[in-house]
Design an enzyme around this catalytic site. Structure first.
Site, PDB file in Angstrom:
ATOM      1  CB  CYS A 164      -7.379   0.350  -6.122  1.00 23.66           C
ATOM      2  SG  CYS A 164      -6.986  -1.007  -7.233  1.00 23.66           S
ATOM      3  CD  GLN A 213      -2.927  -1.248   0.324  1.00 22.41           C
ATOM      4  OE1 GLN A 213      -3.228  -0.254  -0.344  1.00 22.41           O
ATOM      5  NE2 GLN A 213      -3.544  -2.395   0.150  1.00 22.41           N
ATOM      6  CG  ASP A 224      -6.489  -5.419  -1.413  1.00 18.78           C
ATOM      7  OD1 ASP A 224      -6.941  -4.617  -2.243  1.00 18.78           O
ATOM      8  OD2 ASP A 224      -5.469  -5.186  -0.730  1.00 18.78           O
ATOM      9  CD  GLU A 226       0.189 -12.002  -4.497  1.00 19.48           C
ATOM     10  OE1 GLU A 226      -0.616 -11.267  -3.918  1.00 19.48           O
ATOM     11  OE2 GLU A 226       0.504 -11.845  -5.699  1.00 19.48           O
ATOM     12  CG  PHE A 237      -6.887 -10.718  -4.917  1.00 22.01           C
ATOM     13  CD1 PHE A 237      -6.516 -10.911  -6.244  1.00 22.01           C
ATOM     14  CD2 PHE A 237      -8.194 -11.013  -4.544  1.00 22.01           C
ATOM     15  CE1 PHE A 237      -7.439 -11.374  -7.174  1.00 22.01           C
ATOM     16  CE2 PHE A 237      -9.118 -11.475  -5.468  1.00 22.01           C
ATOM     17  CZ  PHE A 237      -8.744 -11.666  -6.782  1.00 22.01           C
TER      18      PHE A 237
HETATM   19  C1  LIG Z   1      -4.087  -4.634  -4.583  1.00 29.08           C
HETATM   20  S1  LIG Z   1      -2.838  -5.813  -4.226  1.00 29.08           S
HETATM   21  C2  LIG Z   1      -3.274  -6.226  -2.560  1.00 29.08           C
HETATM   22  C3  LIG Z   1      -2.208  -6.865  -1.724  1.00 29.08           C
HETATM   23  C4  LIG Z   1      -2.449  -6.936  -0.211  1.00 29.08           C
HETATM   24  N1  LIG Z   1      -3.805  -7.294   0.120  1.00 29.08           N
HETATM   25  C5  LIG Z   1      -2.044  -5.649   0.474  1.00 29.08           C
HETATM   26  O1  LIG Z   1      -2.919  -4.899   0.924  1.00 29.08           O
HETATM   27  O2  LIG Z   1      -0.830  -5.376   0.567  1.00 29.08           O
HETATM   28  C6  LIG Z   1      -3.387  -7.182  -5.182  1.00 29.08           C
HETATM   29  C7  LIG Z   1      -2.492  -8.403  -5.107  1.00 29.08           C
HETATM   30  O3  LIG Z   1      -3.164  -9.464  -5.804  1.00 29.08           O
HETATM   31  C8  LIG Z   1      -2.216 -10.191  -6.576  1.00 29.08           C
HETATM   32  N2  LIG Z   1      -3.007 -10.832  -7.656  1.00 29.08           N
HETATM   33  C9  LIG Z   1      -3.392 -10.286  -8.821  1.00 29.08           C
HETATM   34  N3  LIG Z   1      -4.190 -11.139  -9.502  1.00 29.08           N
HETATM   35  C10 LIG Z   1      -4.307 -12.250  -8.731  1.00 29.08           C
HETATM   36  C11 LIG Z   1      -5.011 -13.474  -8.873  1.00 29.08           C
HETATM   37  N4  LIG Z   1      -5.755 -13.715  -9.954  1.00 29.08           N
HETATM   38  N5  LIG Z   1      -4.929 -14.383  -7.879  1.00 29.08           N
HETATM   39  C12 LIG Z   1      -4.166 -14.144  -6.779  1.00 29.08           C
HETATM   40  N6  LIG Z   1      -3.485 -12.998  -6.596  1.00 29.08           N
HETATM   41  C13 LIG Z   1      -3.554 -12.058  -7.550  1.00 29.08           C
HETATM   42  C14 LIG Z   1      -1.184  -9.182  -6.990  1.00 29.08           C
HETATM   43  O4  LIG Z   1       0.043  -9.798  -7.281  1.00 29.08           O
HETATM   44  C15 LIG Z   1      -1.129  -8.258  -5.748  1.00 29.08           C
HETATM   45  O5  LIG Z   1      -0.143  -8.695  -4.850  1.00 29.08           O
END
Ligand SMILES: C[S@@+](CC[C@H](N)C(=O)[O-])C[C@H]1O[C@@H](n2cnc3c(N)ncnc32)[C@H](O)[C@@H]1O
Length: 430
Positions: A378, A260, A351, A307, A286
């Site tokens: 977001c 973040q 997320d 993740e 996520f």
């Molecule tokens: C907005 S970030 C949120 C990370 C965490 N919740 C935080 O607040 O630090 C979204 C995360 O989802 C991962 N991601 C994206 N697509 C995904 C998927 N289909 N399945 C699992 N993870 C995914 C990305 O690599 C990223 O680390």
């Protein structure tokens, strides 16, 4: 065209009408009358830029940054900070209604940030600029890949402002490689240690020299990842991560992992996501490096953090091991994990990135039917789309959906920009 601005819309522009066309124009306020120079004409709408503000809003403020309106980074510096949040709240409510057919009449709880100095991460572009075509540092102009060279950026943390100034000085002294294209910097919670990612088209000297120059010239740099774009090659100098303390945990954050970006709201965000939730099983979908996984593990008998990105999943694994909590990490796409998953969780945190949650994953969640969900987003547009699936929207033919909205929060993680981070807490209908 003289246009009266009716409202602000998602994306930073104001909306008005002129001779049957909808007109979108940036850097305006509702109720202002502005003269618009068209930039793009389509059948139903016109995009333009303001040439005169004929009737300014009493809210109009002088932007503190000299690069505002040229630099593509900020959109709202002409609006006092206290007024930005109510506008974002209205945009969020309208997006729910228009794109999700979700009518939320309840409160949107806002979480304001200090308006400047909040970013713990920045990506700077480096391109030849000016008559001498000497390399300069800055951000791209809105919607283009033309550099807006900057000598200050008030949304940066003090450490990042120092890093930017240091890089600018190195460029002025021609001490950086001619083909350096981008530098990304991330600072820890104390705003002291710095992680750097630098991308060079082709190295014109040994990468070690560049790394040692950056390490000595820029304060606080702990670890550097150099990328040679033409050969898709990476060189690491340092441990490969820095630590970020949040909500009583220490998170390792590596060079390629998400974290973040608003250093002032991270604690509040974690506490609001956690709320009073407790139980047997929580899924943190996520999960990134585990910002929510680690504290959830103190409340639930078992937590599974999912993740898909390998770099972030490795940080997540290391963070879980260090916290010695009862969490486990799954390096997989949320969609494939949910398809296999059978056990009903008590709580699910979602997320996702801007694309939102895939329809398949939402259907799997509906099958599992956790009693409570927290969806952190977001992008209001994809959030609205996904809420429609979860809540059933207002379509009477579809009947009420499986979930109802319990709370809506707006975290202003990105003051001075149009970006909206929101958290929706949902509970399963009885
Ligand atoms: C907005 S970030 C949120 C990370 C965490 N919740 C935080 O607040 O630090 C979204 C995360 O989802 C991962 N991601 C994206 N697509 C995904 C998927 N289909 N399945 C699992 N993870 C995914 C990305 O690599 C990223 O680390």
């Amino acid at each position: 065209m003289d246009v009266k601005i009716e409202k602000l819309v998602y994306g930073g522009e104001g909306l008005g009408h002129h001779e049957g066309h909808t007109v979108f124009v940036p850097f305006v306020l509702p109720d202002e009358v502005v003269t618009v120079q068209p930039v793009e004409r389509k059948k139903k709408f016109v995009r333009g830029r303001v040439s005169h503000v004929l009737t300014p809003s009493p809210q109009r403020a002088t932007p503190p940054c000299p690069h505002f309106a040229v630099c593509g980074g900020c959109h709202y510096q002409h609006i006092p900070y206290e007024a930005q949040l109510p506008y974002k709240t209205e945009i969020l409510r309208e997006t729910f209604r228009r794109l999700g057919r979700v009518e939320w009449g309840g409160p949107i709880q806002t979480h304001a940030s200090p308006p400047f100095g909040y970013r713990n991460r920045a990506q700077w572009k480096i391109r030849p600029a000016g008559a001498a075509a000497k390399n300069a540092i800055g951000y791209f102009q809105a919607g283009s890949s033309t550099l807006c060279a900057v000598d200050e950026c008030p949304v940066l943390s003090p450490r990042l402002a120092e890093t930017l100034a240091g890089l600018r000085d190195l460029l002025a002294e021609s001490r950086l490689p001619a083909k350096l294209r981008e530098v990304e910097a991330f600072t820890d919670d104390a705003d002291r240690k710095v992680l750097l990612n630098a991308s060079v088209e082709t190295f014109d000297g040994p990468p070690e020299s560049l790394a040692s120059l950056l390490l000595t010239a820029l304060p606080g740099v702990e670890t550097i990842l150099l990328q040679e774009i033409s050969r898709d090659r990476y060189e690491l100098f340092g441990p490969g991560f820095i630590h970020y303390h949040a909500a009583g945990n220490r998170c390792r954050v590596g060079h390629l992992s998400f974290f973040q970006v608003n250093r002032f709201l991270i604690e509040e965000l974690v506490h609001t996501v956690l709320a009073e939730e407790r139980g047997k099983l929580a899924l943190d979908l996520f999960a990134g490096v585990g910002l929510f996984t680690l504290p959830l593990a103190k409340r639930f008998e078992r937590v599974v953090g999912v993740e898909s990105d390998l770099a972030a999943a490795r940080d997540l694994q290391a963070n879980i091991e260090e916290s010695k909590g009862n969490a486990q990490q799954v390096n997989a796409a949320v969609e494939s994990l949910l398809t296999e998953w059978q056990e009903r969780p008590d709580y699910v945190v979602l997320d996702p990135p801007r694309a939102g949650v895939s329809d398949g994953a939402l259907r799997q969640l509906l099958r599992l039917g956790p009693p409570r969900l927290a969806y952190l987003s977001c992008d209001p547009a994809t959030l609205a789309r996904d809420l429609r699936v979860l809540t059933g929207g207002l379509d009477p033919a579809a009947g009420p959906g499986a979930y109802q909205i319990a709370e809506v929060h707006l975290f202003d993680l990105f003051p001075q920009t149009y970006h909206i981070e929101s958290l929706v807490r949902l509970k399963r209908r009885e």
